[in-house]
Design an enzyme around this catalytic site. Structure first.
Site, PDB file in Angstrom:
ATOM      1  N   ASP A  12     -13.797  27.376 -29.150  1.00  0.00           N
ATOM      2  CA  ASP A  12     -14.254  27.639 -27.811  1.00  0.00           C
ATOM      3  C   ASP A  12     -14.723  28.915 -27.625  1.00  0.00           C
ATOM      4  O   ASP A  12     -14.706  29.699 -28.286  1.00  0.00           O
ATOM      5  CB  ASP A  12     -12.742  28.111 -26.874  1.00  0.00           C
ATOM      6  CG  ASP A  12     -11.787  26.638 -26.653  1.00  0.00           C
ATOM      7  OD1 ASP A  12     -12.494  25.631 -27.043  1.00  0.00           O
ATOM      8  OD2 ASP A  12     -10.897  26.934 -26.189  1.00  0.00           O
ATOM      9  N   ASP A 243      -2.022  23.411 -20.793  1.00  0.00           N
ATOM     10  CA  ASP A 243      -1.778  22.883 -22.446  1.00  0.00           C
ATOM     11  C   ASP A 243      -0.482  23.729 -22.625  1.00  0.00           C
ATOM     12  O   ASP A 243       0.444  23.155 -23.482  1.00  0.00           O
ATOM     13  CB  ASP A 243      -3.031  23.452 -23.306  1.00  0.00           C
ATOM     14  CG  ASP A 243      -4.145  22.665 -23.167  1.00  0.00           C
ATOM     15  OD1 ASP A 243      -3.827  21.560 -22.487  1.00  0.00           O
ATOM     16  OD2 ASP A 243      -5.119  23.043 -23.295  1.00  0.00           O
TER      17      ASP A 243
HETATM   18  O1  RIB Z   1      -7.403  22.770 -21.990  1.00  0.00           O
HETATM   19  C1  RIB Z   1      -8.278  23.936 -22.307  1.00  0.00           C
HETATM   20  C2  RIB Z   1      -9.054  23.411 -23.368  1.00  0.00           C
HETATM   21  O2  RIB Z   1      -9.860  22.516 -22.997  1.00  0.00           O
HETATM   22  C3  RIB Z   1      -9.928  24.415 -24.314  1.00  0.00           C
HETATM   23  O3  RIB Z   1      -9.404  25.180 -25.284  1.00  0.00           O
HETATM   24  C4  RIB Z   1     -11.065  23.564 -24.485  1.00  0.00           C
HETATM   25  O4  RIB Z   1     -11.405  23.447 -25.917  1.00  0.00           O
HETATM   26  C5  RIB Z   1     -10.897  22.295 -23.970  1.00  0.00           C
HETATM   27  O5  RIB Z   1     -10.389  21.367 -24.793  1.00  0.00           O
END
Ligand code: RIB
Length: 410
Positions: A12, A243
Site C-alpha cells: 500500500d 478488514d
Molecule cells: O481494505 C483495505 C485494503 O484495500 C488496502 O490495504 C488495499 O491494499 C486494498 O486492497
C-alpha cells in the site's frame, strides 16, 4: 478450528492529502507511507490478532519481504503462500484530512492464484474449518465450489465488487460480510435495507453482516436480526476498518462465540483501527480490544429500528394532511413496497391504518381542546371524505365526533 484465508497481499502506497483529488487536479501530499496491505493480508492479520489459528494462502511477487514479514510477525502461517514471477499487488491510497479514503489497485501476483494452488491448499484442510475469502484474487468462484465440496464453512467478503462476483454461488456460503454499496450491487436494489431483505429472503440460512460505517452493523439470518452500534473515536484513517472487522468476526466464529459478542468485539477492533494510520499496522491485538471495549462509547444510543420508528412518527407529525406512502418512502429512501412492509413491521399497523389513527387522534384533540366545527377539524387533519372520517372516528373512539366532544367536555 483453523482459519484458512486464500487472499490478496498488496503493497500500500498511502498519501495523506487535504482532500481526495478530483479529475484534472494535482495536490501535494503532506505525508507518504508504504505499508503491507491487501484485503486478504489485512484480514489474516486481524484474525490472528484476534487469537485465531490463521493460514494465509495466495501469491506474492519476488520482493515480498514486507508482506511475508508482516504476516509472520502477526503469527500467521504462510506455508501456503506461493512466490510467483510477477509484480506484487499494490494499492495507491489517498487519505483525506477527514479520514476518508480512495483506492486504486493493481492485482499483480494476486491474479495468479490458479486451480493447482487452490486444490493443493484445500487438500490440507477439512470439514468444519473456516475459509475466509475476499474478491481481490483470481478464481474466487472455483475456490467456493471446491471448499463447499470439502465441507469447509465459508465466510465471504465480496470486496471489491466486480464481474467475478456474479459467478460465485451464494448458496454455498455460510456467512457474507458486505457494506451498503456491495449489498446493493449483489441484490440489484437501490437501497441497502431492501437489498438486505432480498438476500435474507433468498438465502434464509446464510448469516449476512451488513456493515454501515459509523452507523454500526446489522446481522441477519432467517428471522434473527441483530444490530450493533459503532463506537465514537477520532477517525484518522478508515483504511482496513472493514478488514479488521472481518478478521475479528472470523476469529469469533472460529471460537464459536455468541453472535452478539462477535459483533461487539469486531466493531470495537474496527473503531480502534480507524483511529490509526495505515492498513495492517492499524489492527489492534485482542487484549487491547478487550481492555478498551468497556471505555468505548456507542455512537448511536438507540438501535436502528428505534431511529426508524421515530423518523416515521416525525413524518406523520409534519405531514398529517398530505401524508402518503410514497412521501414517507422518499423520506426514508426506500421503495414504497419496502416502506409499507417496514411500517407494518415496526409500527404494528399498515400505513393506511396508522394514518387513520394519527388523523383521528389529532381530530379528537381538537374536539377536546378547541371550538372548531367538525367540518373545520375534518379539513385540518386532512380528510376529504366526511362520511369516511365519521365512520373511522366512531370505530376508533366509540362515538361520533360531536358525541365524543360532549362526553369529554362533560
Ligand atoms: O481494505 C483495505 C485494503 O484495500 C488496502 O490495504 C488495499 O491494499 C486494498 O486492497
Amino acid at each position: 478450528m483453523k482459519i484458512l484465508n486464500i487472499g490478496s497481499c498488496n503493497i500500500d502506497y498511502v498519501y495523506a492529502l487535504d482532500h481526495i483529488v478530483v479529475p484534472g487536479e494535482t495536490e501535494n501530499s503532506t505525508r507518504m507511507d508504504v505499508f503491507a496491505g491487501g484485503k486478504g493480508l489485512n484480514q489474516s492479520i486481524a484474525a490472528a490478532q484476534a487469537g485465531g489459528e490463521v493460514y494465509h494462502a495466495g501469491c506474492v511477487g519476488n520482493d515480498a519481504e514486507l508482506l511475508t514479514d508482516t504476516l509472520k510477525a502477526a503469527g500467521v502461517d504462510i506455508s501456503f503462500l506461493q512466490t510467483v514471477e510477477a509484480k506484487n499487488g499494490c494499492a495507491i491510497i489517498q487519505v483525506s484530512r477527514t479520514g476518508e479514503n480512495a483506492i486504486f489497485l493493481h492485482a499483480g501476483s494476486n491474479a495468479m492464484v490458479d486451480r493447482l494452488l487452490i486444490d493443493r491448499v484445500l487438500s490440507a484442510f477439512s470439514a468444519g474449518d473456516l475459509l475466509l475469502l475476499q474478491n481481490e484474487i483470481s478464481n474466487v468462484p472455483y475456490i467456493v465450489e471446491r471448499a463447499h465440496q470439502k465441507g469447509l464453512r465459508i465466510l465471504f467478503n465480496p470486496s471489491p465488487i466486480n464481474e467475478q462476483i456474479g459467478a460465485v454461488d451464494l448458496k454455498k456460503l455460510d456467512y457474507l460480510i458486505l457494506n451498503e454499496r456491495e449489498v446493493q450491487a449483489l441484490a440489484d436494489s437501490n437501497h441497502p435495507d431492501e437489498a438486505l431483505e432480498i438476500l435474507r429472503q433468498a438465502h434464509p440460512t446464510l448469516g449476512i453482516v451488513l456493515t454501515l460505517g459509523e452507523k454500526g452493523c446489522l446481522f441477519a439470518r432467517g428471522d434473527q436480526i441483530l444490530f450493533q452500534s459503532s463506537f465514537l473515536v477520532d477517525a484518522v484513517d478508515t483504511t482496513a476498518a472493514g478488514d479488521t472487522f472481518t478478521g475479528y468476526f472470523a476469529a469469533g466464529l472460529a471460537r464459536e462465540e455468541d453472535m452478539g459478542s462477535v459483533l461487539r468485539t469486531a466493531t470495537a477492533a474496527a473503531a480502534i483501527a480507524v483511529s490509526r494510520h495505515g492498513a495492517a499496522p492499524s489492527i489492534p491485538p485482542r487484549e487491547e480490544v478487550l481492555h478498551t471495549l468497556p471505555t468505548l462509547q456507542a455512537r448511536c444510543v438507540s438501535n436502528r429500528a428505534e431511529q426508524q420508528r421515530s423518523e416515521i412518527e416525525r413524518y406523520f407529525a409534519a405531514h398529517l394532511q398530505d401524508a402518503s406512502l410514497s412521501g414517507l418512502a422518499a423520506r426514508l429512501g426506500y421503495s414504497t413496497v419496502y416502506t409499507g412492509a417496514r411500517v407494518s413491521d415496526l409500527m404494528g399497523d399498515t400505513f393506511t391504518a396508522l394514518l387513520q389513527k394519527k388523523r383521528c387522534a389529532a381530530a379528537a384533540k381538537m374536539l377536546r381542546e378547541s371550538d372548531l366545527s367538525v367540518a373545520e377539524i375534518i379539513r385540518a387533519v386532512g380528510y376529504e371524505n366526511e362520511t369516511f372520517f365519521r365512520k373511522t372516528f366512531k370505530a376508533l373512539y366509540g362515538a361520533n365526533p360531536l358525541a365524543y366532544r360532549k362526553r369529554q367536555i362533560g
